[in-house]
Write an enzyme that holds these catalytic residues in place. Structure first.
Site, PDB file in Angstrom:
ATOM      1  N   ASP A  21       0.822  -1.222   0.000  1.00 20.11           N
ATOM      2  CA  ASP A  21       0.000   0.000   0.000  1.00 20.11           C
ATOM      3  C   ASP A  21       0.849   1.261   0.000  1.00 20.11           C
ATOM      4  OD1 ASP A  21       1.067  -0.031   2.490  1.00 20.11           O
ATOM      5  OD2 ASP A  21      -0.827   0.168   3.572  1.00 20.11           O
ATOM      6  N   GLU A  77       3.189   2.197   2.073  1.00 22.36           N
ATOM      7  CA  GLU A  77       3.775   2.632   3.347  1.00 22.36           C
ATOM      8  C   GLU A  77       5.276   2.412   3.278  1.00 22.36           C
ATOM      9  OE1 GLU A  77       2.143   0.583   6.682  1.00 22.36           O
ATOM     10  OE2 GLU A  77       0.215   1.613   6.571  1.00 22.36           O
ATOM     11  N   LYS A  81       6.208  43.939  -9.048  1.00 24.26           N
ATOM     12  CA  LYS A  81       5.072  43.392  -9.796  1.00 24.26           C
ATOM     13  C   LYS A  81       3.787  43.966  -9.221  1.00 24.26           C
ATOM     14  CE  LYS A  81       6.346  39.085  -9.001  1.00 24.26           C
ATOM     15  NZ  LYS A  81       6.359  37.628  -8.927  1.00 24.26           N
ATOM     16  N   ASP A  99      10.044  27.856  -9.566  1.00 28.61           N
ATOM     17  CA  ASP A  99       9.048  26.785  -9.527  1.00 28.61           C
ATOM     18  C   ASP A  99       8.422  26.643 -10.912  1.00 28.61           C
ATOM     19  OD1 ASP A  99       7.115  24.954  -8.944  1.00 28.61           O
ATOM     20  OD2 ASP A  99       6.338  25.961  -7.176  1.00 28.61           O
ATOM     21  N   GLY A 119       7.544  31.146 -14.165  1.00 25.89           N
ATOM     22  CA  GLY A 119       6.829  32.344 -14.609  1.00 25.89           C
ATOM     23  C   GLY A 119       7.508  33.637 -14.159  1.00 25.89           C
TER      24      GLY A 119
END
Ligand code: R5P
Length: 332
Positions: free
Chosen positions: A56, A58, A212, A242, A245
């Site tokens: 599962d 784990e 911005k 990330d 952008g």
């Protein structure tokens, strides 16, 4: 029924002994190459342990050698998949604690969840604090990390926490590759000014800031460049890339203001979703990131992304921690 995770390994600093007993370097699965690089830096031999998954999913960890009385360093970035890697870190530390390790240092080159360091609105969590609590409760006596999203996250831990900086590596790289009299350091947002100013000071370069703003709801963000960037080689400095952008838009805004070309020096290449493709197609001349997060094959094949290895820096900090020497003096 259990199956081994590919790449699961535990490493040992062969023959080394610090002031807190024998030193053991333990690696989770988030970045085996970095862990190996740290072990190589410390001239260690590798030993094995097993991280298994139950059907599962784990996680089960077995340390396959004696760690009683040892000074243990667990190397694990809580990068994608963040929850699995965090859980692995916690379980490895639990196994070490229950095996009578003398001291456990969680070495977390990329500390995920750090961006959730305050309540952005009512009825929201402060996940960075929760993760700090989990790491402590799992058995960490110390934490070592790199370029925390916000320095004050150190205070979320009630145990000693060393926040290392990639800036000396970045400064060396910039000095080796660029004509410094034409370089301008740029913070891609107002929140990152202190970080960018620190780097600008080290190379004696001027600083510009991108502000911005969304004037009205529903309208697209306007990037105001504060500073005379025309004719300069601009270095965007930040802790995280990330989606990409922020960097791609910042590069466009700087070039529109007459910047000669735009580079970026970023500590952690989170690079989620299509970020690598976005950077590849962007007008950024080059993105330089550390290997705090394991690079993907796509990233390694992208010509305008380059890695700055941090194994030496972390290895040195581990050596100093083990022998109770100053870590901060690495950054003087
Ligand atoms: C934000 O506070 C961080 O310092 C980075 O600027 C941000 O995480 C970058 O995100 P993205 O690459 O998705 O624009």
């Amino acid at each position: 029924m259990t199956t081994p995770l590919p790449g699961a390994q535990v490493t040992r600093i062969g023959g080394m002994a610090g002031k807190n007993g024998a030193i053991k370097l333990v690696a989770g699965n988030s970045n085996p190459a970095l862990a190996q690089g740290i072990a190589d830096h410390l001239k260690t031999s590798l030993a094995k342990a097993v991280v298994r998954r139950f059907a599962d999913m784990e996680i089960f960890v077995e340390i396959q050698e004696n760690v009683r009385g040892a000074d243990c360093f667990v190397v694990q970035s809580t990068s994608y998949p963040a929850n699995d890697h965090l859980m692995e870190l916690l379980i490895i530390m639990d196994a070490l604690r229950r095996s009578s390790a003398r001291r456990i240092t969680a070495v977390v080159p990329y500390f995920g969840y750090a961006r959730q360091d305050r309540k952005p609105g009512p009825r929201t969590p402060i996940s960075a604090k929760l993760v700090a609590n989990l790491i402590t409760r799992a058995g960490a006596d110390r934490v070592m990390t790199l370029d925390l999203h916000a320095g004050q996250i150190q205070g979320f831990f009630d145990i000693p926490t060393d926040n290392l900086y990639a800036s000396p590596l970045m400064v060396r790289d910039i000095k080796e590759r660029f004509q410094l009299d034409n370089v301008m350091v740029v913070s891609p947002d107002v929140g990152g000014v202190a970080r960018a100013r620190g780097l600008a000071k080290r190379i004696n370069a001027p600083l510009a800031i991108i502000d911005k703003r969304r004037e009205r709801a529903g309208e697209s963000e306007v990037m105001n460049v504060i500073g005379e960037v025309a004719g300069h080689t601009c270095m965007l400095v930040d802790d995280i890339v990330d989606s990409g952008g922020t960097l791609v838009n910042a590069a466009d805004a700087l070039l529109a203001q007459g910047a000669k070309d735009v580079y970026a020096y970023i500590s952690h290449g989170v690079l989620s979703g299509g970020a690598v493709g976005r950077i590849a197609k962007s007008r950024l001349k080059e993105l330089v990131i550390t290997d705090s997060i394991e690079p993907t094959k796509e990233l390694l094949a992208t010509p305008n992304i380059r890695l700055l290895p941090i194994a030496g820096l972390i290895g040195e900090a581990i050596e100093r921690t083990a022998s109770e020497e100053s870590v901060s003096s690495l950054f003087d």
